[in-house]
Design an enzyme around this catalytic site. Structure first.
Site, PDB file in Angstrom:
ATOM      1  N   THR A 170      33.412  13.930 -28.045  1.00  0.00           N
ATOM      2  CA  THR A 170      34.376  14.786 -27.349  1.00  0.00           C
ATOM      3  C   THR A 170      35.782  14.450 -27.793  1.00  0.00           C
ATOM      4  O   THR A 170      36.197  13.296 -27.747  1.00  0.00           O
ATOM      5  CB  THR A 170      34.299  14.603 -25.817  1.00  0.00           C
ATOM      6  OG1 THR A 170      34.580  13.237 -25.499  1.00  0.00           O
ATOM      7  CG2 THR A 170      32.958  15.032 -25.269  1.00  0.00           C
ATOM      8  N   ASN A 172      39.224  14.100 -26.936  1.00  0.00           N
ATOM      9  CA  ASN A 172      40.004  13.993 -25.692  1.00  0.00           C
ATOM     10  C   ASN A 172      41.411  14.530 -25.947  1.00  0.00           C
ATOM     11  O   ASN A 172      42.062  14.138 -26.914  1.00  0.00           O
ATOM     12  CB  ASN A 172      40.070  12.530 -25.246  1.00  0.00           C
ATOM     13  CG  ASN A 172      38.717  12.007 -24.784  1.00  0.00           C
ATOM     14  OD1 ASN A 172      37.709  12.191 -25.467  1.00  0.00           O
ATOM     15  ND2 ASN A 172      38.692  11.360 -23.637  1.00  0.00           N
ATOM     16  N   GLU A 227      38.157  16.820 -22.082  1.00  0.00           N
ATOM     17  CA  GLU A 227      37.430  16.523 -23.322  1.00  0.00           C
ATOM     18  C   GLU A 227      36.730  17.764 -23.841  1.00  0.00           C
ATOM     19  O   GLU A 227      36.097  18.482 -23.090  1.00  0.00           O
ATOM     20  CB  GLU A 227      36.332  15.480 -23.072  1.00  0.00           C
ATOM     21  CG  GLU A 227      36.743  14.249 -22.333  1.00  0.00           C
ATOM     22  CD  GLU A 227      35.524  13.370 -22.040  1.00  0.00           C
ATOM     23  OE1 GLU A 227      34.732  13.122 -22.974  1.00  0.00           O
ATOM     24  OE2 GLU A 227      35.361  12.944 -20.888  1.00  0.00           O
TER      25      GLU A 227
HETATM   26  P1  ADP Z   1      36.618   9.031 -27.852  1.00  0.00           P
HETATM   27  O1  ADP Z   1      36.045   8.264 -26.713  1.00  0.00           O
HETATM   28  O2  ADP Z   1      37.726   8.306 -28.561  1.00  0.00           O
HETATM   29  O3  ADP Z   1      37.001  10.406 -27.460  1.00  0.00           O
HETATM   30  P2  ADP Z   1      34.213  10.093 -28.976  1.00  0.00           P
HETATM   31  O4  ADP Z   1      33.014   9.245 -29.207  1.00  0.00           O
HETATM   32  O5  ADP Z   1      34.203  11.038 -27.831  1.00  0.00           O
HETATM   33  O6  ADP Z   1      35.440   9.138 -28.924  1.00  0.00           O
HETATM   34  O7  ADP Z   1      34.456  10.878 -30.322  1.00  0.00           O
HETATM   35  C1  ADP Z   1      35.442  11.870 -30.333  1.00  0.00           C
HETATM   36  C2  ADP Z   1      36.079  12.037 -31.707  1.00  0.00           C
HETATM   37  O8  ADP Z   1      35.117  12.434 -32.661  1.00  0.00           O
HETATM   38  C3  ADP Z   1      37.092  13.154 -31.670  1.00  0.00           C
HETATM   39  O9  ADP Z   1      38.358  12.695 -31.256  1.00  0.00           O
HETATM   40  C4  ADP Z   1      37.083  13.650 -33.089  1.00  0.00           C
HETATM   41  O10 ADP Z   1      38.064  12.945 -33.850  1.00  0.00           O
HETATM   42  C5  ADP Z   1      35.695  13.320 -33.607  1.00  0.00           C
HETATM   43  N1  ADP Z   1      34.794  14.471 -33.719  1.00  0.00           N
HETATM   44  C6  ADP Z   1      34.039  14.745 -34.814  1.00  0.00           C
HETATM   45  N2  ADP Z   1      33.303  15.834 -34.630  1.00  0.00           N
HETATM   46  C7  ADP Z   1      33.561  16.282 -33.395  1.00  0.00           C
HETATM   47  C8  ADP Z   1      33.077  17.398 -32.639  1.00  0.00           C
HETATM   48  N3  ADP Z   1      32.181  18.256 -33.142  1.00  0.00           N
HETATM   49  N4  ADP Z   1      33.585  17.583 -31.392  1.00  0.00           N
HETATM   50  C9  ADP Z   1      34.491  16.731 -30.891  1.00  0.00           C
HETATM   51  N5  ADP Z   1      34.968  15.660 -31.546  1.00  0.00           N
HETATM   52  C10 ADP Z   1      34.516  15.408 -32.798  1.00  0.00           C
HETATM   53  N1  RBF Z   2      30.518  13.403 -17.026  1.00  0.00           N
HETATM   54  C1  RBF Z   2      30.035  13.289 -15.779  1.00  0.00           C
HETATM   55  O1  RBF Z   2      30.101  12.200 -15.202  1.00  0.00           O
HETATM   56  N2  RBF Z   2      29.508  14.340 -15.106  1.00  0.00           N
HETATM   57  C2  RBF Z   2      29.385  15.561 -15.687  1.00  0.00           C
HETATM   58  O2  RBF Z   2      28.909  16.495 -15.031  1.00  0.00           O
HETATM   59  C3  RBF Z   2      29.837  15.725 -17.036  1.00  0.00           C
HETATM   60  N3  RBF Z   2      29.702  16.907 -17.684  1.00  0.00           N
HETATM   61  C4  RBF Z   2      30.093  17.012 -18.978  1.00  0.00           C
HETATM   62  C5  RBF Z   2      29.881  18.206 -19.660  1.00  0.00           C
HETATM   63  C6  RBF Z   2      30.259  18.342 -20.989  1.00  0.00           C
HETATM   64  C7  RBF Z   2      30.004  19.639 -21.694  1.00  0.00           C
HETATM   65  C8  RBF Z   2      30.864  17.261 -21.661  1.00  0.00           C
HETATM   66  C9  RBF Z   2      31.287  17.406 -23.090  1.00  0.00           C
HETATM   67  C10 RBF Z   2      31.084  16.077 -20.988  1.00  0.00           C
HETATM   68  C11 RBF Z   2      30.700  15.922 -19.659  1.00  0.00           C
HETATM   69  N4  RBF Z   2      30.891  14.745 -18.972  1.00  0.00           N
HETATM   70  C12 RBF Z   2      30.424  14.605 -17.685  1.00  0.00           C
HETATM   71  C13 RBF Z   2      31.748  13.704 -19.535  1.00  0.00           C
HETATM   72  C14 RBF Z   2      31.036  12.613 -20.209  1.00  0.00           C
HETATM   73  O3  RBF Z   2      30.722  11.642 -19.236  1.00  0.00           O
HETATM   74  C15 RBF Z   2      32.028  12.058 -21.214  1.00  0.00           C
HETATM   75  O4  RBF Z   2      32.180  12.994 -22.266  1.00  0.00           O
HETATM   76  C16 RBF Z   2      31.599  10.740 -21.774  1.00  0.00           C
HETATM   77  O5  RBF Z   2      31.501   9.823 -20.775  1.00  0.00           O
HETATM   78  C17 RBF Z   2      32.608  10.286 -22.828  1.00  0.00           C
HETATM   79  O6  RBF Z   2      33.843  10.019 -22.256  1.00  0.00           O
HETATM   80 MG    MG Z   3      35.834  11.640 -26.224  1.00  0.00          MG
END
Ligand code: ADP
Ligand code: RBF
Ligand code: MG
Length: 294
Positions: A170, A172, A227
């Site tokens: 995701t 952020n 996110e």
């Molecule tokens: P963080 O906890 O730092 O957000 P994540 O494990 O959620 O780390 O990874 C998110 C990062 O992955 C994004 O900030 C982006 O740079 C990269 N990324 C690569 N592909 C995707 C994608 N399809 N959707 C979202 N983020 C992506």
């Molecule tokens: N986190 C939750 O605790 N409850 C949720 O219902 C929830 N729904 C999510 C739905 C989507 C489509 C995404 C992308 C994330 C969601 N998350 C939710 C957040 C998730 O916990 C978070 O992306 C990870 O913990 C990374 O920070």
């Molecule tokens: Mg993230």
């Protein structure tokens, strides 16, 4: 305020008086922030593809208690008969006669004021007796957000859990850069389109699901994060780049899941829902929105 399907019609209204707010298309999509109305006049559209009761619900939610709803066809119901024979695929609906109208409003907060249907005119007046827009409620998840919402913000680091633990990276978004309308949306899952902007990056506009909330499934922090999981395979990370989003709809409230697996399964369903919703013509059209050509 005027809502109409014809751009030509709206253009001529604007030309006559530019102060009149115009809404092009479906009344259901009219943002509630445009106001609460005292009176609504429904010019009869025999080509209307949805039922009058659907239309009524949409109208009622935008009216105050006591507001009048008037339906008018100045030439009467019979006037359409010859056209209906000529264009059966276009003229889909008759104006409801008394009995049908009564059954339509039976379960709606509408009272009869007057009814006239004869060869000279069709004219109905109804009154909204209890507007749902005035009924206090906590978060009405049926009626969230004035979509489309446009925003862009820098991609910042999160908790480093998204991709590693869950297979759902995701991006952020920096909450400080996001407009209030996005930051303050009720906690939950949304969908729309996103474009990541930066040199050497895929500039495509892709489908996305977005979570706004404090991730109650995890004990990381109480901070609200926004996110975006993009339904596209990027070559690498894009921290520090700008992500431009258009949010088009709400999927569900944020929930506390009993396991990571349960959350991941649910996210899979969210993704399915977003994918199919964004194939609908109106929502798909945002992929080529001017916003993404800037
Ligand atoms: P963080 O906890 O730092 O957000 P994540 O494990 O959620 O780390 O990874 C998110 C990062 O992955 C994004 O900030 C982006 O740079 C990269 N990324 C690569 N592909 C995707 C994608 N399809 N959707 C979202 N983020 C992506
Ligand atoms: N986190 C939750 O605790 N409850 C949720 O219902 C929830 N729904 C999510 C739905 C989507 C489509 C995404 C992308 C994330 C969601 N998350 C939710 C957040 C998730 O916990 C978070 O992306 C990870 O913990 C990374 O920070
Ligand atoms: Mg993230």
């Amino acid at each position: 305020m005027v809502a109409h399907w014809s751009l030509l019609e709206l253009a001529s209204i604007k030309a006559a008086d530019d102060e009149i707010r115009c809404w092009h298309g479906n009344l259901e999509k009219l943002p509630h922030s445009w106001g609460t109305y005292d009176a609504v006049f429904l010019g009869h559209s025999p080509a209307m593809a949805f039922s009058a009761s659907t239309l009524f619900e949409s109208v009622i939610s935008r009216c105050r208690t006591g507001a009048r709803v008037v339906i008018n066809q100045s030439r009467g119901n019979d006037f359409l008969a010859p056209y209906r024979e000529l264009y059966p695929h276009i003229l889909l609906r008759d104006l409801p006669e008394l009995e049908e109208l009564q059954s339509m409003i039976n379960n709606l907060p509408l009272d009869f004021i007057s009814f006239q249907s004869d060869s000279s005119a069709y004219l109905v007046a109804l009154e909204v007796n209890e507007s749902p827009s005035e009924t206090p409620k906590e978060v009405n998840y049926e009626d969230i957000g004035d979509f489309p919402l446009y925003a862009s913000a820098k991609v910042v680091t999160g908790f480093g859990r998204g991709s590693k633990q869950m297979g759902v990276p995701t991006a952020n978004l920096d909450p400080e850069e996001l407009p209030k309308e996005v930051r303050e949306l009720p906690k939950g899952v949304y969908f729309g389109w996103v474009q990541v902007r930066g040199e050497g990056l895929d500039a495509g506009v892709h489908k996305m699901v977005m979570n706004i909330g404090n991730r109650p499934t995890f004990a990381d922090s109480d901070a609200t994060t926004v996110e975006v999981h993009i339904l596209h395979d990027y070559e690498g990370d894009f921290y520090g780049k700008d992500a431009a989003i258009v949010v088009l709809g709400f999927i569900r409230p944020e929930m506390k899941f009993s396991s990571l697996d349960a959350l991941v399964t649910r996210i899979g369903e969210d993704i399915k829902k977003a994918r199919s919703s964004l194939e609908e013509e109106v929502l798909k059209s945002y992929q080529t929105d001017r916003f993404f050509r800037m």
